[in-house]
Design a protein around this motif. Sequence first.
Motif, PDB file in Angstrom:
ATOM      1  N   SER A   1      11.633   1.326  34.594  1.00 31.83           N
ATOM      2  CA  SER A   1      11.125   2.166  35.682  1.00 31.83           C
ATOM      3  C   SER A   1      11.877   3.491  35.760  1.00 31.83           C
ATOM      4  O   SER A   1      11.280   4.553  35.964  1.00 31.83           O
ATOM      5  CB  SER A   1      11.252   1.411  37.012  1.00 31.83           C
ATOM      6  OG  SER A   1      10.538   0.194  36.967  1.00 31.83           O
TER       7      SER A   1
ATOM      8  N   LEU B   1       7.494  -9.068  32.151  1.00 34.33           N
ATOM      9  CA  LEU B   1       7.861  -7.783  31.552  1.00 34.33           C
ATOM     10  C   LEU B   1       6.638  -7.081  30.958  1.00 34.33           C
ATOM     11  O   LEU B   1       6.436  -5.874  31.164  1.00 34.33           O
ATOM     12  CB  LEU B   1       8.909  -8.010  30.465  1.00 34.33           C
ATOM     13  CG  LEU B   1       9.368  -6.763  29.710  1.00 34.33           C
ATOM     14  CD1 LEU B   1      10.168  -5.842  30.618  1.00 34.33           C
ATOM     15  CD2 LEU B   1      10.198  -7.157  28.494  1.00 34.33           C
TER      16      LEU B   1
ATOM     17  N   THR C   1      15.068 -10.064  32.777  1.00 39.26           N
ATOM     18  CA  THR C   1      13.793  -9.374  33.003  1.00 39.26           C
ATOM     19  C   THR C   1      13.905  -8.373  34.137  1.00 39.26           C
ATOM     20  O   THR C   1      13.381  -7.246  34.054  1.00 39.26           O
ATOM     21  CB  THR C   1      12.692 -10.402  33.302  1.00 39.26           C
ATOM     22  OG1 THR C   1      12.585 -11.312  32.199  1.00 39.26           O
ATOM     23  CG2 THR C   1      11.354  -9.727  33.523  1.00 39.26           C
ATOM     24  N   GLU C   2      14.570  -8.764  35.238  1.00 39.93           N
ATOM     25  CA  GLU C   2      14.753  -7.850  36.368  1.00 39.93           C
ATOM     26  C   GLU C   2      15.490  -6.585  35.929  1.00 39.93           C
ATOM     27  O   GLU C   2      15.101  -5.465  36.280  1.00 39.93           O
ATOM     28  CB  GLU C   2      15.550  -8.553  37.477  1.00 39.93           C
ATOM     29  CG  GLU C   2      14.788  -9.640  38.216  1.00 39.93           C
ATOM     30  CD  GLU C   2      13.868  -9.080  39.286  1.00 39.93           C
ATOM     31  OE1 GLU C   2      13.938  -7.863  39.542  1.00 39.93           O
ATOM     32  OE2 GLU C   2      13.086  -9.862  39.850  1.00 39.93           O
TER      33      GLU C   2
ATOM     34  N   THR D   1       7.040  -8.644  40.019  1.00 42.07           N
ATOM     35  CA  THR D   1       8.012  -7.623  39.627  1.00 42.07           C
ATOM     36  C   THR D   1       8.712  -7.143  40.884  1.00 42.07           C
ATOM     37  O   THR D   1       8.184  -7.246  41.982  1.00 42.07           O
ATOM     38  CB  THR D   1       7.342  -6.424  38.931  1.00 42.07           C
ATOM     39  OG1 THR D   1       6.400  -5.837  39.837  1.00 42.07           O
ATOM     40  CG2 THR D   1       6.635  -6.841  37.662  1.00 42.07           C
TER      41      THR D   1
ATOM     42  N   ILE E   1      13.249  -4.372  33.788  1.00 39.65           N
ATOM     43  CA  ILE E   1      12.231  -3.655  34.562  1.00 39.65           C
ATOM     44  C   ILE E   1      12.865  -2.480  35.305  1.00 39.65           C
ATOM     45  O   ILE E   1      12.284  -1.382  35.387  1.00 39.65           O
ATOM     46  CB  ILE E   1      11.537  -4.627  35.533  1.00 39.65           C
ATOM     47  CG1 ILE E   1      10.618  -5.574  34.744  1.00 39.65           C
ATOM     48  CG2 ILE E   1      10.739  -3.876  36.596  1.00 39.65           C
ATOM     49  CD1 ILE E   1       9.995  -6.665  35.587  1.00 39.65           C
ATOM     50  N   ASP E   2      14.046  -2.696  35.837  1.00 41.46           N
ATOM     51  CA  ASP E   2      14.770  -1.619  36.510  1.00 41.46           C
ATOM     52  C   ASP E   2      15.007  -0.459  35.546  1.00 41.46           C
ATOM     53  O   ASP E   2      14.795   0.717  35.876  1.00 41.46           O
ATOM     54  CB  ASP E   2      16.087  -2.174  37.042  1.00 41.46           C
ATOM     55  CG  ASP E   2      16.851  -1.171  37.900  1.00 41.46           C
ATOM     56  OD1 ASP E   2      16.226  -0.225  38.388  1.00 41.46           O
ATOM     57  OD2 ASP E   2      18.069  -1.352  38.067  1.00 41.46           O
TER      58      ASP E   2
ATOM     59  N   LYS F   1       4.540  -5.536  33.573  1.00 41.98           N
ATOM     60  CA  LYS F   1       5.114  -4.321  34.125  1.00 41.98           C
ATOM     61  C   LYS F   1       4.895  -3.134  33.199  1.00 41.98           C
ATOM     62  O   LYS F   1       4.677  -2.001  33.665  1.00 41.98           O
ATOM     63  CB  LYS F   1       6.616  -4.525  34.379  1.00 41.98           C
ATOM     64  CG  LYS F   1       7.229  -3.405  35.213  1.00 41.98           C
ATOM     65  CD  LYS F   1       6.570  -3.331  36.592  1.00 41.98           C
ATOM     66  CE  LYS F   1       7.083  -2.184  37.430  1.00 41.98           C
ATOM     67  NZ  LYS F   1       6.430  -2.139  38.763  1.00 41.98           N
TER      68      LYS F   1
END
Length: 1023
Positions: free
Chosen positions: A744, A804, A736-737, A562, A740-741, A807
């Motif tokens: 978060s 994902l 996915t990036e 991640t 996750i951003d 995370k």
Amino acid sequence: MKVQIITAILLTAGIASAVTYPIVDTGQTTAYGGHAGQDAHYSANTPSYMDNGDGTITDQISGLMWTKDPGEKMTYAEAVRNASKCRTGDYKDWRLPTIKELYSLIQLDGTDPDPTSEDTTGLTPFIDDTMFKFQYGDTSRGERIIDSQFATSTKYVSTTMGGNETMFGVNFADGRIKGYPIQSRRGEKTFFVLYVRGNPDYGKNKFKDNGDGTIADKATGLTWMKADNGKGMDWPTALEYAEGMEFAGHSDWRLPNAKELQSIIDYTRSPDTTGSAAIDPVFEATEIKNEGGKKDYAHYWSSSSHVSTRGADAATYFAFGRSLGWMGPDGNKKLMDVHGAGSQRSDPKTGDASRFPYGRGPQGDVIRIDNMVRLVRGGNVEKVDAPVVQETTRRRPGPPEGVQGSGPAGQREGGRAPRSTEDFLERFDSNKDGQVSKKEFTGPANRFPMLDQDGNGIITKAEFEAAPPSGQRGGGTDRQGQQSAGRKGGRGGSGFLERFDANKDGQVTKEEFTGPAERFPTLDKDGNGIISKDEIPTGPPAGQREGNAAPRPFKAPEAGRTSAASVIPGKISKPSFVFILIDDMGWTGLSAAMDDQVKESKSDYYQTPNIEILASQGMRFSNAYSPGPMCTPSRAGILTGKTPAELHLTTPGGGGRVRDYQRLIPAQQVNGLPEKEDTVAELLKKEGYATAHFGKWHLGNVSPGEHGFDYHDGTTANDGPGAYKDPNPKDMFGITERAIDFLSGQVQAGKPFYLQLSHYAVHMPNEALQKTIEKFNKLPTGKRHINPEYAAMTYDLDTAIGILLKKIEELGIADSTYVVLMSDNGAPGNPRRPENVPLAGGKGSLYEGGIRVPLIVCGPDIKPNTFCRESVTGCDLFPTFCEWAGVPAYAKATADKPGIGKIEGTSLVPLLTGEGKFQRLENTLLFHYPHYGQGPAQKPQSAIIVGNYKLLRDLETGTAQLFDLDKDISEANDLSKRMPEKAQEMEKLMDARLKAVGAQLPTKNPDYDPSADSGTRQRRRRM
């Protein structure tokens, strides 16, 4: 140049020798691309003819004598009858040649013309026209220029086109062997004829089994491998395979050229008459299942390229089994043997044959790019240096005839939108006035107003050049007045600073940031009001990715990797939702079974270990259905809870053109999700949820931001992943990036969220990490699922999903987050890709293979590793999310109290928790597809499911089929005749539901022409 080699063992000028069947070289002297082992790299028996000055030509290699002038075309009966009457050169022993004799004349340095053109300038025929008189088809008589077929005495031992008596002929205009019906509904076909005499042993093999896995042919001097390689491969791989082969004590094996390969065809054999391949039984031939699921035999690559006016990216091969094509109208195409076992055709050297689900060309020729190989050696060949030209790629302006594209406006699957002003005008400016009117424009209807920027009904050159490319739109203002910026400035790093750092101090303040307001706090991770260099996103901010942007420089992902900063979760009072929507994944596409009572409900080859874990932690719905059989209607139904029939959004692209071979005029419908409809994102946003949509939108030109999503990638469609390859295939890891951003930021803010990841995978074309492809190339395939690249794409998608899920655990929100995974429709139903077995049909049809899909739900209060067999649809997710989130309008909707806003779906919460009674708002599940699609099962249909019964209506004929899905998941047994009362009851229910939702129905086509059985008659005549 090739070196002429004529040895003492050859038959020259009619002198008998040990070799009675010498193979005349193909004449191909150029290699295309850098692949070793091509036809041009080997030389023997260079063609050598002598004009005898009496109307005859002697082939000094084969010993055959030919008539020089084919004269006028004649019927097959006339060709046979006139042989005995021929007195050319004062000889009386002329005969109609066999297919092997006639093919000895072919020269593969010819050029395959564009069959729609009438210009023969610069073309080279596939016969030596300095010796033989040759002419292309006479366009003044309504022929195509490729209508230069020559007759032989070799009849196909089976039939073609569904029962026609057939003769094998050689077309010296396009360089192929095909089986031609001697007589069709248009009457007797006519052919050119060259008569032959001499060397009665030409074409007759003398095989001997050497007992070491090789077969010698004393007639040709060639030695063959007894067995084929047993597995399909593309042309470059076949060449590499051949060049590196050591077998039976020899290392000089090669891929045979076209003439060598044709020499071992046995035209007395076929799958339909002898139950075998068209090859002598002394050889071993691998059985295959063809595109129709029948026992058959493979096609085999030759080393010869097939050059056309469009490039040299095709190679010749021979069909040792049936030579299949899809024939008939689009809604009722049938797979049949159209050219015969023993035909010679050409297909692309590389690529994905599934791009052509119903073939191409006037006979819908099945495309096979992964063909088998049988190697050869000997024949007194000599290796030579051949000139190399860079291989060109065929320019394909669109998908094959009959294939409905589902890409964005102006760009279709299998082709590209015009990329230059010249291309655009050439395609659409029919009156050549330098501009395109609405009447002239034949592209997607929703593309025209985007190009016609001043709205005057005319697209000028300036407007076309100023408009963004299809699928690549600039900024636009959403409903909240926030600007969704375009790609300007590139991704991350310096591009981010270039866009937002107005005072050039290397950081961005809140005042400088002009992106969406909600985006700033997710980037300003320390909350100090400044986005520093360390906080600049490594991927493009939400809402700034464009479909045709360059690939992102992602590193290959590692399990559990991640990149979002660690956060301390805030207190979230409501549950959150992660909805993973996969594109075109069939019910059997996971390694997790969808039904514990159906063994085939999981893949026998694909691996999805992370999704297996997800499934073990939640509930699997064995009888889950997408709202529609195509992506756009399904996505609309999921977001709104309404059936696509009510939304009037039942297919991508507005409904398509009306064609004369279609009985019905398809329903014309809206091009995108209507703005008036409430979406789950809009309702949850009112309840304080942050919302995000990353990946494929494909719901028209109105952006996700105008349908309630705070963060999104724009109006993406199928072209979105086009530029994303290794190390970010299909943008799997980019999506996915960004997810996750987003996660978060919401956890840090203590805010509940609705996150939808609409993946481009596993929609074709296949894209995966190279290391994953290598992994699956080494694994044995299954019986149903066999494509290593598709398996690799599925595995990489599972890896991205695993990142994902990991995370979510790390963020500490797993206990308050529901994760839902579903597919938007079934996998394509092409028989070449039997993704859906044991289900019938596939994407674009209302058979089970088109609409039954994986559905997994995991989260708080859901019992792990459970199965539910209640029939549910994607429309049910809308009220389910609303109930979990406490949305007043739908939280307590029941059949008696439907709530505010009538919807199709019913909350699944009682099924998921086991608490309360599940009672549908509508007892009847309705599916409606009033359109024509890509194949015989993709035609106007409606279906309903009530309990275990399903009624499927053909809207063309009005007939219906009745199935008991509990006993007949494959829909193989139609019960409508055995249970007429049940069928009538279901039909009444269907009519009532269609009326209740205001479904659009197709209408009769007054221009329907039953004789135009595939594409318009004009197009068929020209191809």
